[in-house]
Design an enzyme around this catalytic site. Structure first.
Site, PDB file in Angstrom:
ATOM      1  N   LYS A  56       0.800  -1.179   0.084  1.00 22.60           N
ATOM      2  CA  LYS A  56       0.159  -0.166  -0.129  1.00 22.60           C
ATOM      3  C   LYS A  56       0.943   1.159   0.001  1.00 22.60           C
ATOM      4  CE  LYS A  56      -2.038   3.022   1.901  1.00 22.60           C
ATOM      5  NZ  LYS A  56      -1.867   4.524   1.138  1.00 22.60           N
ATOM      6  N   GLU A  62       8.793   1.772  11.087  1.00 24.69           N
ATOM      7  CA  GLU A  62       9.866   3.007  10.634  1.00 24.69           C
ATOM      8  C   GLU A  62       9.278   4.229  10.659  1.00 24.69           C
ATOM      9  OE1 GLU A  62      13.044   2.281  10.601  1.00 24.69           O
ATOM     10  OE2 GLU A  62      13.144   0.047  10.242  1.00 24.69           O
ATOM     11  N   CYS A 105      13.585  10.766   6.891  1.00 24.92           N
ATOM     12  CA  CYS A 105      13.376  10.377   8.377  1.00 24.92           C
ATOM     13  C   CYS A 105      14.607  10.693   9.216  1.00 24.92           C
ATOM     14  CB  CYS A 105      12.832   8.893   8.301  1.00 24.92           C
ATOM     15  SG  CYS A 105      13.947   7.748   7.507  1.00 24.92           S
ATOM     16  N   GLU A 120       8.927  16.830  14.564  1.00 22.58           N
ATOM     17  CA  GLU A 120       9.142  16.542  13.138  1.00 22.58           C
ATOM     18  C   GLU A 120       8.710  17.417  12.237  1.00 22.58           C
ATOM     19  OE1 GLU A 120       8.266  12.914  10.823  1.00 22.58           O
ATOM     20  OE2 GLU A 120      10.348  12.631  10.755  1.00 22.58           O
TER      21      GLU A 120
HETATM   22  P1  NAD Z   1       1.914   9.124   6.914  1.00 23.68           P
HETATM   23  O1  NAD Z   1       2.182   8.307   8.497  1.00 23.68           O
HETATM   24  O2  NAD Z   1       0.902  10.170   6.833  1.00 23.68           O
HETATM   25  O3  NAD Z   1       1.530   7.664   6.158  1.00 23.68           O
HETATM   26  C1  NAD Z   1       2.265   6.676   5.820  1.00 23.68           C
HETATM   27  C2  NAD Z   1       1.716   5.651   5.086  1.00 23.68           C
HETATM   28  O4  NAD Z   1       0.540   5.071   5.956  1.00 23.68           O
HETATM   29  C3  NAD Z   1       0.889   5.959   3.764  1.00 23.68           C
HETATM   30  O5  NAD Z   1       1.046   5.100   2.743  1.00 23.68           O
HETATM   31  C4  NAD Z   1      -0.613   6.220   4.350  1.00 23.68           C
HETATM   32  O6  NAD Z   1      -1.415   6.200   3.222  1.00 23.68           O
HETATM   33  C5  NAD Z   1      -0.508   5.163   5.243  1.00 23.68           C
HETATM   34  N1  NAD Z   1      -1.670   5.224   6.324  1.00 23.68           N
HETATM   35  C6  NAD Z   1      -2.276   6.194   6.712  1.00 23.68           C
HETATM   36  N2  NAD Z   1      -3.258   5.955   7.664  1.00 23.68           N
HETATM   37  C7  NAD Z   1      -3.498   4.705   7.609  1.00 23.68           C
HETATM   38  C8  NAD Z   1      -4.104   3.554   8.357  1.00 23.68           C
HETATM   39  N3  NAD Z   1      -5.293   4.329   9.249  1.00 23.68           N
HETATM   40  N4  NAD Z   1      -4.039   2.413   8.281  1.00 23.68           N
HETATM   41  C9  NAD Z   1      -3.045   2.009   7.491  1.00 23.68           C
HETATM   42  N5  NAD Z   1      -2.222   2.945   6.564  1.00 23.68           N
HETATM   43  C10 NAD Z   1      -2.472   4.200   6.840  1.00 23.68           C
HETATM   44  O7  NAD Z   1       3.271   9.406   6.680  1.00 23.68           O
HETATM   45  P2  NAD Z   1       3.843  10.196   5.391  1.00 23.68           P
HETATM   46  O8  NAD Z   1       3.647  11.425   5.627  1.00 23.68           O
HETATM   47  O9  NAD Z   1       3.401   9.487   4.109  1.00 23.68           O
HETATM   48  O10 NAD Z   1       5.460   9.952   5.624  1.00 23.68           O
HETATM   49  C11 NAD Z   1       6.230  10.844   6.250  1.00 23.68           C
HETATM   50  C12 NAD Z   1       6.715  10.390   7.505  1.00 23.68           C
HETATM   51  O11 NAD Z   1       7.238   9.038   7.325  1.00 23.68           O
HETATM   52  C13 NAD Z   1       7.592  10.988   8.318  1.00 23.68           C
HETATM   53  O12 NAD Z   1       7.355  11.128   9.683  1.00 23.68           O
HETATM   54  C14 NAD Z   1       9.057  10.179   8.140  1.00 23.68           C
HETATM   55  O13 NAD Z   1      10.107  10.592   9.248  1.00 23.68           O
HETATM   56  C15 NAD Z   1       8.382   8.868   8.108  1.00 23.68           C
HETATM   57  N6  NAD Z   1       9.276   8.111   7.448  1.00 23.68           N
HETATM   58  C16 NAD Z   1      10.223   7.220   8.177  1.00 23.68           C
HETATM   59  C17 NAD Z   1      11.166   6.259   7.584  1.00 23.68           C
HETATM   60  C18 NAD Z   1      11.933   5.530   8.451  1.00 23.68           C
HETATM   61  O14 NAD Z   1      12.496   4.485   7.863  1.00 23.68           O
HETATM   62  N7  NAD Z   1      11.986   5.373   9.704  1.00 23.68           N
HETATM   63  C19 NAD Z   1      11.570   6.608   6.279  1.00 23.68           C
HETATM   64  C20 NAD Z   1      10.730   7.502   5.519  1.00 23.68           C
HETATM   65  C21 NAD Z   1       9.835   8.264   6.011  1.00 23.68           C
END
Ligand code: NAD
Length: 495
Positions: free
Chosen positions: A178, A253, A287, A388
């Protein structure tokens, strides 16, 4: 609408329309305009994708394949990614606003994940346990767990996928990806390569749509055994709690607020480059962004002079130009969020010494650009230092000695990464030991590899990706006992 590229989902080896018939627009962050339509999958599509993954896990060619054959398929996939690296990189530039220079390097590197985990597939060995019981033979075997849901964030879709898909398939599981609703195009294009590599239908599926709709439906589906999630900490916590109801396995992550610490004995020119790479590379949308720069008070002024001089030269503009160094923010909501955080920094009493607003440069056109921004006079308790931002916004904090640097470095809820700049080996070792972070870099920043464990301390995550142990997150161990005794002993006593 008609000129927009219309995508389909990849489920059970077929390209399918969403059951809702609805689509989401995908935007080019450089133009601010939509260029593609992504299927808005919902619960029905989640059911279909999980059914396909379950069927592929339990019947057909996939469960009959041995680990060596699975490994060969993964390596073939790696070759196909390498052959298509340029095309995929260009697609990511268009859909995501990533720099072409960064994407070419990233896409040329991603095959290594599939080579590494392809090679690891047939090197997972159980053991013979030296039994304390007479006439007993006991051994362990590692087995796949079942259909896994892989959820990725928008910032580096195919890299984050590689962290998950390599070990997931090497272990013999099946997967439903997803991707983020903001950047799904490259994942759908990637599915074509999985198909071309010869993976049986249903082994890899891509189900697109909103997190709250299809994402939630996938996480709650009873036939899903594991969720591997990359995203924000709030969503991650929600996913964790939702998955807990069915006792699903979860790896997370999440976000970070990483300290990049420069001691007074650092090579200043190197550390200045490290600070810039920590926060302005990828427009700060990583991240591991070194979003808190901790500077020893003795070098504060010369360091800041050099940092400002270098940051001012950052070339912004068209991400498809090899010359560009800072591209747009990937999504409109994120662009607005970054600007809100800049206001929070100013209102909170920090001093904005660079940027501090949306970019007005001609070369940025209609894109979602934010000027590289630096705040000084930051206290670690300020929101700009604690939360963040996920954008090109740096908070600079002074410290007086090692003890204070470590204390400030650890004084956030996150623990993803940290940077240490010093020429003193003893100090480097002592400080790295005490920093609460899953990755610590010394005299460098932002290095990752398929072979090195990656993950978060504290609220930055659970579990590890990359490296040999990552595959264990996708396996379960079975202990097999075989009696070699001539008779069955007293059945009322535990053996
Ligand atoms: P987000 O949490 O908004 O979304 C991440 C994913 O989760 C998307 O695919 C989204 O559609 C899905 N999602 C949202 N609600 C959901 C639910 N209720 N059930 C299942 N899936 C759901 O994050 P974002 O804005 O896409 O990404 C940015 C964040 O990701 C930042 O906080 C960043 O630090 C983090 N990030 C972490 C890493 C790591 O490896 N630690 C790497 C990249 C990004």
């Amino acid at each position: 609408m008609s000129e927009l590229v219309k995508h389909k989902m990849f489920i059970g080896g077929e390209w399918v329309e969403p059951s809702s018939g609805e689509y989401l627009e995908s935007f080019n962050p450089f133009t601010g305009k939509p260029w593609a339509l992504i299927p808005r999958g919902k619960a029905e599509d989640a059911k279909r994708a999980v059914a396909a993954a379950k069927q592929a896990f339990t019947s057909g060619p996939w469960p009959k394949m041995n680990a060596t054959q699975r490994g060969a398929l993964l390596r073939k996939l790696g070759d196909l990614i390498a052959a298509n690296a340029e095309r995929l990189a260009q697609l990511e530039v268009r859909d995501n606003g990533k720099l072409i220079a960064e994407m070419l390097a990233q896409l040329r590197y991603i095959p290594q994940w599939y080579y590494y985990f392809g090679g690891l597939a047939d090197k997972i060995q159980g053991s013979v346990i030296p039994s304390d019981k007479p006439d007993m033979f006991n051994y362990t075997r590692y087995e796949p767990i079942g259909p896994c849901v892989l959820i990725t964030a928008w910032n580096s879709p195919l890299l984050l996928l590689a962290y998950k898909l390599g070990p997931c398939l090497a272990a013999g599981n099946t997967a439903i990806l997803k991707p983020s609703e903001f950047t799904s195009a490259s994942s759908l294009e990637f599915a074509k390569l999985v198909h071309e590599a010869g993976f049986p239908p249903g082994v890899f599926n891509v189900a697109t749509g909103l997190g709250a709709e299809i994402g939630e439906a996938l996480v709650t589906h009873p036939d899903v055994v594991k969720v591997a999630f990359t995203g924000g900490s709030v969503t991650g916590s929600h996913v964790y709690q939702t998955a807990a109801k069915d006792l699903k396995r979860v790896t997370l992550e999440l976000g970070g607020k990483s300290p990049n610490i420069v001691f007074e004995d650092a090579v200043i020119d190197d550390a200045v480059k490290g600070a810039v790479s920590g926060i302005f590379a990828a427009t700060g949308q990583t991240c591991v962004a070194g979003s808190r720069l901790l500077l020893h008070e003795k070098i504060y002024e010369p360091f800041m002079d050099k940092l400002l001089a270098l940051a001012k030269t950052a070339r912004m503009g068209d991400p498809s130009s090899m010359e560009t160094q800072v591209g747009p923010v990937t999504t409109r909501p994120q662009y607005e969020k970054v600007l809100r955080y800049i206001d929070i920094g100013k209102d909170g009493g920090a001093t904005c010494v660079l940027g501090g607003h949306a970019a007005q440069r001609q070369e940025c056109g209609e894109g979602w650009f934010v000027e590289p921004t630096i705040f000084t006079d930051v206290k670690n308790s300020m929101r700009i230092a604690q939360e963040e931002v996920f954008g090109p916004v740096l908070s600079v904090i002074k410290f007086k000695d090692d003890e204070e640097a470590i204390e400030i470095g650890n004084d956030v809820v996150f623990g993803l990464a940290a940077g240490v700049w010093t020429q003193n080996v003893r100090r480097a070792i002592k400080v790295t030991e005490r920093l609460q972070a899953g990755t610590v870099w010394v005299n460098t920043y932002r290095a990752v590899s398929f072979m090195s464990p990656f993950g978060g301390y504290k609220r930055s995550g659970l579990g590890r990706e990359n490296g040999q142990d990552a595959i264990k997150e996708y396996l379960q161990v079975k202990s097999v006992w075989i009696s070699t005794a001539a008779d069955v002993p007293n059945p009322f006593v535990m053996r």
